[in-house]
Design a protein around this motif. Structure first.
Motif, PDB file in Angstrom:
ATOM      1  N   GLY A   1      42.622  37.429  47.717  1.00 35.97           N
ATOM      2  CA  GLY A   1      41.585  38.081  48.512  1.00 35.97           C
ATOM      3  C   GLY A   1      40.395  37.161  48.663  1.00 35.97           C
ATOM      4  N   PRO A   2      39.529  37.470  49.621  1.00 31.31           N
ATOM      5  CA  PRO A   2      38.369  36.608  49.873  1.00 31.31           C
ATOM      6  C   PRO A   2      37.358  36.648  48.727  1.00 31.31           C
ATOM      7  N   PRO A   3      36.401  35.714  48.721  1.00 23.15           N
ATOM      8  CA  PRO A   3      35.334  35.770  47.723  1.00 23.15           C
ATOM      9  C   PRO A   3      34.637  37.136  47.824  1.00 23.15           C
ATOM     10  N   GLY A   4      34.411  37.764  46.686  1.00 25.64           N
ATOM     11  CA  GLY A   4      33.719  39.051  46.686  1.00 25.64           C
ATOM     12  C   GLY A   4      34.642  40.250  46.809  1.00 25.64           C
ATOM     13  N   ALA A   5      35.959  40.008  46.851  1.00 26.23           N
ATOM     14  CA  ALA A   5      36.897  41.135  47.035  1.00 26.23           C
ATOM     15  C   ALA A   5      37.072  41.955  45.752  1.00 26.23           C
ATOM     16  N   GLY A   6      36.646  41.386  44.620  1.00 25.67           N
ATOM     17  CA  GLY A   6      36.792  42.116  43.350  1.00 25.67           C
ATOM     18  C   GLY A   6      37.911  41.581  42.471  1.00 25.67           C
ATOM     19  N   LYS A   7      38.362  40.347  42.734  1.00 33.30           N
ATOM     20  CA  LYS A   7      39.482  39.780  41.976  1.00 33.30           C
ATOM     21  C   LYS A   7      39.126  39.625  40.489  1.00 33.30           C
ATOM     22  N   GLY A   8      37.925  39.136  40.220  1.00 33.88           N
ATOM     23  CA  GLY A   8      37.516  38.911  38.821  1.00 33.88           C
ATOM     24  C   GLY A   8      37.426  40.233  38.070  1.00 33.88           C
ATOM     25  N   THR A   9      36.766  41.202  38.680  1.00 36.39           N
ATOM     26  CA  THR A   9      36.590  42.523  38.056  1.00 36.39           C
ATOM     27  C   THR A   9      37.943  43.159  37.755  1.00 36.39           C
ATOM     28  N   GLN A  10      38.827  43.134  38.742  1.00 37.84           N
ATOM     29  CA  GLN A  10      40.129  43.779  38.552  1.00 37.84           C
ATOM     30  C   GLN A  10      40.999  42.984  37.573  1.00 37.84           C
ATOM     31  N   SER A  11      40.887  41.651  37.596  1.00 38.98           N
ATOM     32  CA  SER A  11      41.674  40.839  36.648  1.00 38.98           C
ATOM     33  C   SER A  11      41.361  41.226  35.219  1.00 38.98           C
ATOM     34  N   GLU A  12      40.066  41.403  34.935  1.00 35.75           N
ATOM     35  CA  GLU A  12      39.662  41.742  33.565  1.00 35.75           C
ATOM     36  C   GLU A  12      40.352  43.014  33.095  1.00 35.75           C
ATOM     37  N   LYS A  13      40.456  43.993  33.989  1.00 44.26           N
ATOM     38  CA  LYS A  13      41.084  45.268  33.622  1.00 44.26           C
ATOM     39  C   LYS A  13      42.611  45.105  33.519  1.00 44.26           C
ATOM     40  N   LEU A  14      43.170  44.318  34.432  1.00 42.04           N
ATOM     41  CA  LEU A  14      44.636  44.177  34.469  1.00 42.04           C
ATOM     42  C   LEU A  14      45.159  43.401  33.261  1.00 42.04           C
ATOM     43  N   ILE A  15      44.431  42.343  32.850  1.00 44.21           N
ATOM     44  CA  ILE A  15      44.939  41.559  31.708  1.00 44.21           C
ATOM     45  C   ILE A  15      44.981  42.434  30.454  1.00 44.21           C
ATOM     46  N   GLU A  16      44.022  43.351  30.371  1.00 43.74           N
ATOM     47  CA  GLU A  16      43.995  44.229  29.202  1.00 43.74           C
ATOM     48  C   GLU A  16      45.154  45.221  29.240  1.00 43.74           C
ATOM     49  N   LYS A  17      45.359  45.827  30.405  1.00 45.73           N
ATOM     50  CA  LYS A  17      46.414  46.847  30.508  1.00 45.73           C
ATOM     51  C   LYS A  17      47.808  46.248  30.335  1.00 45.73           C
ATOM     52  N   TYR A  18      48.035  45.058  30.916  1.00 48.85           N
ATOM     53  CA  TYR A  18      49.399  44.519  30.927  1.00 48.85           C
ATOM     54  C   TYR A  18      49.589  43.325  29.987  1.00 48.85           C
ATOM     55  N   ASN A  19      48.543  43.023  29.175  1.00 52.11           N
ATOM     56  CA  ASN A  19      48.678  41.932  28.196  1.00 52.11           C
ATOM     57  C   ASN A  19      48.979  40.584  28.838  1.00 52.11           C
ATOM     58  N   LEU A  20      48.232  40.254  29.868  1.00 50.27           N
ATOM     59  CA  LEU A  20      48.510  39.031  30.623  1.00 50.27           C
ATOM     60  C   LEU A  20      47.411  37.992  30.367  1.00 50.27           C
ATOM     61  N   THR A  21      47.704  36.758  30.732  1.00 52.29           N
ATOM     62  CA  THR A  21      46.721  35.675  30.625  1.00 52.29           C
ATOM     63  C   THR A  21      46.083  35.465  31.990  1.00 52.29           C
ATOM     64  N   HIS A  22      44.746  35.436  32.000  1.00 51.90           N
ATOM     65  CA  HIS A  22      43.989  35.293  33.250  1.00 51.90           C
ATOM     66  C   HIS A  22      43.776  33.812  33.554  1.00 51.90           C
ATOM     67  N   ILE A  23      44.231  33.365  34.714  1.00 54.48           N
ATOM     68  CA  ILE A  23      43.907  31.995  35.138  1.00 54.48           C
ATOM     69  C   ILE A  23      43.084  32.084  36.410  1.00 54.48           C
ATOM     70  N   SER A  24      41.761  31.924  36.258  1.00 57.59           N
ATOM     71  CA  SER A  24      40.857  31.894  37.408  1.00 57.59           C
ATOM     72  C   SER A  24      40.407  30.452  37.588  1.00 57.59           C
ATOM     73  N   THR A  25      40.800  29.837  38.705  1.00 55.73           N
ATOM     74  CA  THR A  25      40.435  28.427  38.894  1.00 55.73           C
ATOM     75  C   THR A  25      38.909  28.271  39.033  1.00 55.73           C
ATOM     76  N   GLY A  26      38.252  29.260  39.675  1.00 52.39           N
ATOM     77  CA  GLY A  26      36.783  29.197  39.791  1.00 52.39           C
ATOM     78  C   GLY A  26      36.143  29.202  38.397  1.00 52.39           C
ATOM     79  N   ASP A  27      36.615  30.101  37.519  1.00 51.75           N
ATOM     80  CA  ASP A  27      36.070  30.163  36.147  1.00 51.75           C
ATOM     81  C   ASP A  27      36.338  28.857  35.403  1.00 51.75           C
ATOM     82  N   LEU A  28      37.554  28.301  35.576  1.00 47.05           N
ATOM     83  CA  LEU A  28      37.881  27.050  34.878  1.00 47.05           C
ATOM     84  C   LEU A  28      36.974  25.916  35.359  1.00 47.05           C
TER      85      LEU A  28
END
Ligand code: AMP
Length: 191
Positions: free
Chosen positions: A8-35
């Motif tokens: 999704g575009p910048p500002g679509a909520g990818k970071g916010t939703q990733s934080e919730k999804l990694i917790e629910k599904y036990n996944l590793t978050h790879i955000s290139t912007g954060d890296l």
């Protein structure tokens, strides 16, 4: 393994939703912007190179991004899967990601694409600029350039996954929890 591209575009909520999804599904978050921001904070050579592109809202060259993601994947052990956030942003990155996954004996299971109108994105990014200190969110001209770069260089990536039957469009306006539920519904079909 469960591997998801959150698109999704910048500002679509990818970071916010990733934080919730990694917790629910036990996944590793790879955000290139954060890296990249982490590398800039640590003053690494990678960070210095990336910053020149990020300051103007342009894409960091593919080989730099791909090398960084490969490193991160290779250094992550025992994960149940990955959420890729802000990556891939070009067809070359998408192809490289497929190759990396294959090398790992795995694959991208689904792409979740958050759909948000442009005026809403600009409003959200300017608001984020006030609280996050991100300089690329504090100037409307830079924001518009990032949205143009997204339209021209990144939207073809959705088509790339569509051709593989993996694209899921998600309406990205509404409460954080309602959007999270829509994302979870699609993910649940893949586990
Ligand atoms: P983001 O935090 O995802 O909005 O990314 C911030 C900035 O980092 C972008 O405007 C780009 O300059 C750079 N960036 C992040 N991810 C990528 C990527 N996959 N490819 C190229 N540049 C990227």
């Amino acid at each position: 393994m469960l591997n998801i591209v959150l698109f999704g575009p910048p500002g679509a909520g990818k970071g916010t939703q990733s934080e919730k999804l990694i917790e629910k599904y036990n996944l590793t978050h790879i955000s290139t912007g954060d890296l990249f921001r982490k590398n800039i904070g640590e003053g690494t050579e990678l960070g210095k190179t990336a910053q020149k592109y990020m300051d103007d809202g342009n894409l960091v060259p593919d080989e730099i991004v791909i090398g960084m993601v490969e490193d991160k994947i290779l250094n992550t052990h025992g994960t149940e899967g990955f959420i890729f956030d802000g990556f891939p942003r070009t067809i070359a990155q998408a192809q490289a990601l497929d190759a990396l996954m294959e090398k790992n004996g795995s694959q991208i299971d689904t792409m979740l694409a958050l759909d948000v109108p442009e005026e809403e994105l600009i409003k959200r990014l300017l608001n984020r600029g006030i609280t996050s200190g991100r300089t690329d969110d504090q100037n409307e001209a830079k924001i518009r350039n990032r949205l143009d770069v997204y339209k021209n260089e990144t939207t073809p990536v959705a088509n790339y996954y569509n051709k593989q039957g993996k694209l899921n469009l998600i309406h990205g306006v509404g409460s954080i929890n309602a959007i999270f539920n829509s994302l979870s519904d699609v993910i649940d079909e893949h586990i």
